[in-house]
Write a protein that holds these residues in place. Structure first.
Motif, mmCIF file in Angstrom:
data_model
loop_
_atom_site.group_PDB
_atom_site.id
_atom_site.type_symbol
_atom_site.label_atom_id
_atom_site.label_comp_id
_atom_site.label_asym_id
_atom_site.label_seq_id
_atom_site.Cartn_x
_atom_site.Cartn_y
_atom_site.Cartn_z
ATOM 1 N N GLN A 81 39.682 9.719 48.785
ATOM 2 C CA GLN A 81 41.146 9.854 48.737
ATOM 3 C C GLN A 81 41.630 10.856 49.781
ATOM 4 O OE1 GLN A 81 41.855 10.767 44.637
ATOM 5 N NE2 GLN A 81 41.982 8.611 44.029
ATOM 6 N N ALA A 82 40.900 11.957 49.888
ATOM 7 C CA ALA A 82 41.279 12.987 50.858
ATOM 8 C C ALA A 82 41.227 12.409 52.270
ATOM 9 C CB ALA A 82 40.341 14.186 50.742
ATOM 10 N N ARG A 83 40.232 11.588 52.488
ATOM 11 C CA ARG A 83 40.051 10.980 53.787
ATOM 12 C C ARG A 83 41.169 9.993 54.104
ATOM 13 N NH1 ARG A 83 35.520 8.938 57.145
ATOM 14 N NH2 ARG A 83 36.435 6.976 57.743
ATOM 15 N N ALA A 84 41.551 9.199 53.079
ATOM 16 C CA ALA A 84 42.634 8.239 53.263
ATOM 17 C C ALA A 84 43.947 8.972 53.563
ATOM 18 C CB ALA A 84 42.787 7.364 52.022
ATOM 19 N N ARG A 85 44.153 10.095 52.902
ATOM 20 C CA ARG A 85 45.357 10.890 53.136
ATOM 21 C C ARG A 85 45.361 11.453 54.560
ATOM 22 N NH1 ARG A 85 45.059 15.030 49.315
ATOM 23 N NH2 ARG A 85 44.290 13.402 47.922
ATOM 24 N N LEU A 86 44.210 11.960 54.951
ATOM 25 C CA LEU A 86 44.091 12.525 56.300
ATOM 26 C C LEU A 86 44.364 11.454 57.356
ATOM 27 C CD1 LEU A 86 43.378 15.302 57.527
ATOM 28 C CD2 LEU A 86 41.054 14.450 57.854
ATOM 29 N N GLU A 87 43.864 10.259 57.064
ATOM 30 C CA GLU A 87 44.053 9.164 57.995
ATOM 31 C C GLU A 87 45.534 8.790 58.119
ATOM 32 O OE1 GLU A 87 41.196 6.064 57.385
ATOM 33 O OE2 GLU A 87 42.454 4.620 58.449
ATOM 34 N N ALA A 88 46.211 8.756 56.987
ATOM 35 C CA ALA A 88 47.642 8.445 56.997
ATOM 36 C C ALA A 88 48.402 9.526 57.766
ATOM 37 C CB ALA A 88 48.167 8.339 55.561
ATOM 38 N N ASP A 89 48.014 10.776 57.557
ATOM 39 C CA ASP A 89 48.666 11.887 58.273
ATOM 40 C C ASP A 89 48.400 11.808 59.772
ATOM 41 O OD1 ASP A 89 49.532 12.776 55.848
ATOM 42 O OD2 ASP A 89 48.173 14.490 55.718
ATOM 43 N N LEU A 90 47.187 11.416 60.098
ATOM 44 C CA LEU A 90 46.812 11.356 61.518
ATOM 45 C C LEU A 90 47.649 10.317 62.255
ATOM 46 C CD1 LEU A 90 44.973 12.413 63.741
ATOM 47 C CD2 LEU A 90 43.216 10.802 63.001
ATOM 48 N N ARG A 91 47.969 9.240 61.551
ATOM 49 C CA ARG A 91 48.818 8.202 62.119
ATOM 50 C C ARG A 91 50.173 8.775 62.550
ATOM 51 N NH1 ARG A 91 46.830 3.232 61.823
ATOM 52 N NH2 ARG A 91 45.229 3.562 60.263
ATOM 53 N N GLN A 92 50.623 9.781 61.801
ATOM 54 C CA GLN A 92 51.924 10.395 62.077
ATOM 55 C C GLN A 92 51.835 11.546 63.077
ATOM 56 O OE1 GLN A 92 54.881 9.337 60.774
ATOM 57 N NE2 GLN A 92 53.564 7.631 60.151
ATOM 58 N N VAL B 30 43.360 21.347 62.069
ATOM 59 C CA VAL B 30 42.229 20.492 61.705
ATOM 60 C C VAL B 30 41.328 20.362 62.942
ATOM 61 C CG1 VAL B 30 41.526 18.235 60.813
ATOM 62 C CG2 VAL B 30 43.739 19.201 60.148
ATOM 63 N N SER B 31 40.045 20.532 62.743
ATOM 64 C CA SER B 31 39.101 20.500 63.857
ATOM 65 C C SER B 31 38.952 19.084 64.411
ATOM 66 C CB SER B 31 37.754 21.017 63.360
ATOM 67 O OG SER B 31 36.715 20.451 64.125
ATOM 68 N N PRO B 32 38.862 18.959 65.736
ATOM 69 C CA PRO B 32 38.626 17.628 66.308
ATOM 70 C C PRO B 32 37.296 17.038 65.851
ATOM 71 C CG PRO B 32 38.460 19.320 68.008
ATOM 72 C CD PRO B 32 38.960 20.001 66.773
ATOM 73 N N GLY B 33 36.350 17.923 65.514
ATOM 74 C CA GLY B 33 35.089 17.439 64.968
ATOM 75 C C GLY B 33 35.309 16.630 63.693
ATOM 76 N N GLU B 34 36.445 16.874 63.034
ATOM 77 C CA GLU B 34 36.773 16.159 61.806
ATOM 78 C C GLU B 34 37.648 14.931 62.085
ATOM 79 O OE1 GLU B 34 38.674 17.257 57.401
ATOM 80 O OE2 GLU B 34 38.297 18.816 58.891
ATOM 81 N N PHE B 35 38.694 15.099 62.908
ATOM 82 C CA PHE B 35 39.637 13.975 63.027
ATOM 83 C C PHE B 35 39.317 13.005 64.163
ATOM 84 C CE2 PHE B 35 42.036 17.079 65.653
ATOM 85 C CZ PHE B 35 42.438 16.295 66.718
ATOM 86 N N ILE B 36 38.554 13.434 65.164
ATOM 87 C CA ILE B 36 38.213 12.484 66.232
ATOM 88 C C ILE B 36 37.309 11.352 65.698
ATOM 89 C CG2 ILE B 36 36.966 12.192 68.423
ATOM 90 C CD1 ILE B 36 39.688 13.325 68.929
ATOM 91 N N PRO B 37 36.280 11.665 64.913
ATOM 92 C CA PRO B 37 35.476 10.558 64.360
ATOM 93 C C PRO B 37 36.309 9.607 63.485
ATOM 94 C CG PRO B 37 34.295 12.633 64.144
ATOM 95 C CD PRO B 37 35.677 12.977 64.616
ATOM 96 N N LEU B 38 37.259 10.176 62.748
ATOM 97 C CA LEU B 38 38.156 9.362 61.930
ATOM 98 C C LEU B 38 39.004 8.459 62.830
ATOM 99 C CD1 LEU B 38 38.991 9.174 58.905
ATOM 100 C CD2 LEU B 38 40.768 10.838 59.406
ATOM 101 N N ALA B 39 39.542 9.034 63.881
ATOM 102 C CA ALA B 39 40.380 8.281 64.811
ATOM 103 C C ALA B 39 39.580 7.194 65.532
ATOM 104 C CB ALA B 39 41.013 9.230 65.829
ATOM 105 N N GLU B 40 38.304 7.482 65.754
ATOM 106 C CA GLU B 40 37.424 6.499 66.397
ATOM 107 C C GLU B 40 37.296 5.257 65.529
ATOM 108 O OE1 GLU B 40 34.344 6.011 68.531
ATOM 109 O OE2 GLU B 40 35.615 6.933 70.032
#
Ligand code: C2E
Ligand code: CA
Ligand code: CA
Ligand code: CA
Length: 273
Positions: free
Chosen positions: A21-32, A70-80
């Motif tokens: 769930q946390a990951r899905a939330r982060l992903e939605a936030d990243l979109r914005q 948020v560290s790119p080590g966390e959100f770059i893999p998600l964005a990938e």
């Protein structure tokens, strides 16, 4: 089988569910994040043996409204994984090239090179080469000062395609660095085949210098390899004077790490020795 699959949800590991769930939330936030202007580009200096800044690496930062940075080590893999990396990558490239153009116009800064990380997904986009060339043209940044950092994984996946794209950009003056060298599935053959300019020694090896003989052996042979292939070599993650001295003694002439400067916003970047 479908019904059983659905039932298993009831027995789902609750901890895992929280994480998903946390990951899905982060992903939605990243979109914005991009439309809301929450991304920033930071810059970390690369220095020569005298401590003179010779280049800068651009590193993306996400200022999350609630979670803070948020560290790119966390959100770059998600964005990938969800292709957001393509839009983020364009933004990074454009922002970096605008900065590079500003430096190029300043006589005291015009020799600086700027390194930009390119993720495999971004590199594989059909219009990647055109995008880079258009961005250079639109911003007025000199191609010869732009270095794209790619990783071994990218080169393994689509070797011929990767090679031809690199050759195309190289013909326009763009340079290439092989990032995190030694951490991937290294086949030394591609070092010969690909138009690379620079090898970056991964920080995990630098960290263990003077403590671990295996790391020392790997770093020493990487430097020797780079020299014999006429590639520049940059050591990453240099934190102590002892590491710098060891690297220098083994022939490394370019360094990046907290010893010389952390990644900072452009206003805080100190380019004068
Ligand atoms: P990287 O490309 O290997 O970048 C180097 C990382 O090491 C950066 O982490 C940097 O802040 C950190 N670092 C630099 N000097 C030192 C040091 O002396 N000690 C230690 N412990 N660390 C040091 P950062 O900024 O958190 O970025 C992590 C990774 O995220 C990067 O690793 C890169 O793979 C990726 N990344 C960052 N920005 C971008 C980007 O704009 N696009 C893409 N595709 N990936 C990016
Ligand atoms: Ca990098
Ligand atoms: Ca690296
Ligand atoms: Ca890395």
């Amino acid at each position: 089988a479908k019904a059983a699959g659905r039932n298993t949800l009831a027995f789902f590991d609750p901890e895992m569910q929280v994480r998903l769930q946390a990951r899905a939330r982060l992903e939605a936030d990243l979109r914005q994040a991009l439309p809301k202007g929450e991304l920033r580009l930071y810059y970390q200096p690369q220095v020569d043996e005298r401590g003179v800044v010779i280049g800068v690496e651009a590193l993306v930062r996400w200022q999350h409204p609630v979670r803070g940075q948020v560290s790119p080590g966390e959100f770059i893999p998600l964005a990938e994984e969800n292709r957001l990396i393509v839009a983020i990558g364009h933004w990074v490239l454009e922002t970096a090239c605008r900065q590079l153009a500003a430096w190029a116009a300043d006589p005291a800064r015009s020799a600086l090179s700027l390194s930009v990380n390119v993720s495999p997904r971004q590199f594989r986009e059909p219009d990647f080469v055109d995008r880079v060339l258009e961005t250079l043209e639109a911003t007025g940044a000199p191609a010869s000062r732009l270095k794209l950092e790619v990783t071994e994984s990218l080169l393994l996946e689509a070797r011929d395609e990767a090679r031809s794209r690199m050759l195309e950009l190289r013909a326009r003056g763009v340079g290439f660095a092989l990032d995190d060298f030694g951490t991937g599935y290294s086949s030394l053959a591609y070092l010969k085949r690909l138009p690379l300019d620079q090898l970056k020694i991964d920080q995990s090896f630098v960290r263990d210098l003077l403590e671990d003989e295996a790391s020392e052996a790997i770093v020493a042979s990487t430097i020797a390899l780079a020299q014999s292939l006429k590639l520049e070599v940059v050591a990453e993650g240099v934190e102590t004077e002892a590491q710098r001295a060891w690297l220098l003694a083994h022939g490394c002439r370019a360094f990046q790490g907290y010893l010389f400067g952390r990644p900072v916003a452009v206003e805080a970047l100190e380019l004068d020795a």
